[in-house]
Write an enzyme that holds these catalytic residues in place. Structure first.
Site, PDB file in Angstrom:
ATOM      1  N   LYS A 221       8.464  27.235  -2.245  1.00 16.06           N
ATOM      2  CA  LYS A 221       9.480  27.589  -1.243  1.00 16.06           C
ATOM      3  C   LYS A 221      10.374  26.408  -0.891  1.00 16.06           C
ATOM      4  O   LYS A 221      11.291  26.542  -0.085  1.00 16.06           O
ATOM      5  CB  LYS A 221       8.785  28.128   0.021  1.00 16.06           C
ATOM      6  CG  LYS A 221       8.095  29.465  -0.181  1.00 16.06           C
ATOM      7  CD  LYS A 221       7.459  29.972   1.088  1.00 16.06           C
ATOM      8  CE  LYS A 221       6.180  29.212   1.410  1.00 16.06           C
ATOM      9  NZ  LYS A 221       5.466  29.811   2.582  1.00 16.06           N
ATOM     10  N   ASP A 249       2.374  13.444  -3.952  1.00 12.74           N
ATOM     11  CA  ASP A 249       2.466  11.985  -3.985  1.00 12.74           C
ATOM     12  C   ASP A 249       3.776  11.536  -4.618  1.00 12.74           C
ATOM     13  O   ASP A 249       4.420  10.596  -4.150  1.00 12.74           O
ATOM     14  CB  ASP A 249       1.291  11.410  -4.774  1.00 12.74           C
ATOM     15  CG  ASP A 249      -0.044  11.766  -4.147  1.00 12.74           C
ATOM     16  OD1 ASP A 249      -0.089  11.933  -2.913  1.00 12.74           O
ATOM     17  OD2 ASP A 249      -1.031  11.886  -4.885  1.00 12.74           O
TER      18      ASP A 249
END
Length: 295
Positions: A221, A249
């Site tokens: 999304k 990360d």
């Protein structure tokens, strides 16, 4: 672009499986590989590849895995003078499905031996950097100390609140950029993040606690960002995911670089989205990022 990074260093033991193993089940893996990982190391390697001078503060074990992890960071251009050795190197046992989803069992090892005292020894390094980047795979008291030092010197503080845990207001008030995912946002605020309205309410609550900007990563999304001046959505990029380990990360490492080089907030998030989208198309959390992605 000097970035101080306090965080974790792991060795990832990755097993390719048709699906995540169920309780009481024995499942054959179709392949096995060993990669360097840890949220801190993953973010450091990405930021270094993108042009930052990354100074790592952390710990590895007094074992072969520790030597392997340090050599990897050094080879990727990360400064490791502030990484100490103690105990056993952290490890992550990772199942990766054919669809690219993952499940992780984490052994913290030396990462949980990073102390506030070690951070105090590196106060000059933190104060000389433009930004401090952190996660929550080292003890919370250690994170608090690093943030306290950075805030005293007016540095940019970027905290990826993962793995999820409750954070005190005294810490949140010194965070320049907080980057939770949907689950972490709900845990931090107690607000179910099932609708856009709820996400905005949760972000607003964190701003009231003193956070400068909240950037919420929402997988397919996209991302939502909010501060006192602006808010908006950045769409995700459609790619064929091979391994989603390290996607968050990569996003955080790239976001830190964008912010440190003076890009706008939205441009920094778009850049981070592009880098993270590339990383999930590769196996392992620290792939080599091609120049075409960096540009």
């Amino acid at each position: 672009m000097d970035i101080s990074l306090v965080g974790s260093i792991n060795i990832d033991l990755v097993y390719r499986v048709p699906y995540v193993v169920n309780n009481g089940e024995t499942l054959h893996s179709t392949s096995h590989s060993i990669h360097c990982g840890g949220k801190g190391a993953n973010q450091a390697v990405v930021a270094s590849q993108l042009g930052a001078n990354v100074h790592f503060i952390g710990k590895v074990g007094e074992d072969d895995f520790g030597i392997q992890a340090l050599n990897n960071l050094k080879d990727k251009g990360v400064y490791i003078d502030s990484v100490q050795k103690e105990g056993a190197t952290g490890q992550a046992i990772i199942q990766v499905t054919d669809a690219g989803d993952n499940a992780i069992v984490l052994f913290p090892g030396a990462n949980f031996l990073v102390t506030p005292n070690q951070i105090e020894q590196e106060a000059d390094l933190i104060s000389a950097s433009k930004a401090l980047l952190l996660q929550l795979e080292v003890p919370l008291d250690t994170v608090k100390k690093a943030v306290e030092i950075a805030a005293q010197h007016g540095k940019i503080v970027i905290l990826n609140p993962a793995p999820s845990q409750n954070l005190p207001d005294s810490l949140l008030k010194n965070i320049t950029f907080l980057t939770p995912n949907e689950t972490e946002l709900a845990q931090l605020t107690g607000i179910e993040t099932t609708t856009e309205e709820n996400i905005r309410s949760a972000c607003s609550l964190l701003l009231d606690k003193g956070v400068g900007t909240v950037v919420v990563t929402l997988g397919s999304k996209g991302s939502f960002y909010m501060n006192r001046e602006e808010s908006g959505w950045v769409q995700s990029l459609r790619v064929d995911a091979v391994d989603t380990t390290g996607a968050g990360d990569a996003f955080n490492g790239a976001l830190a670089v964008g912010i440190c080089r003076g890009d706008s907030l939205r441009s920094s998030i778009e850049f981070a989205t592009k880098v993270a989208a590339y990383v999930v198309t590769q196996m392992g959390a620290q792939p080599l990022i091609p120049q075409s992605i960096i540009d």
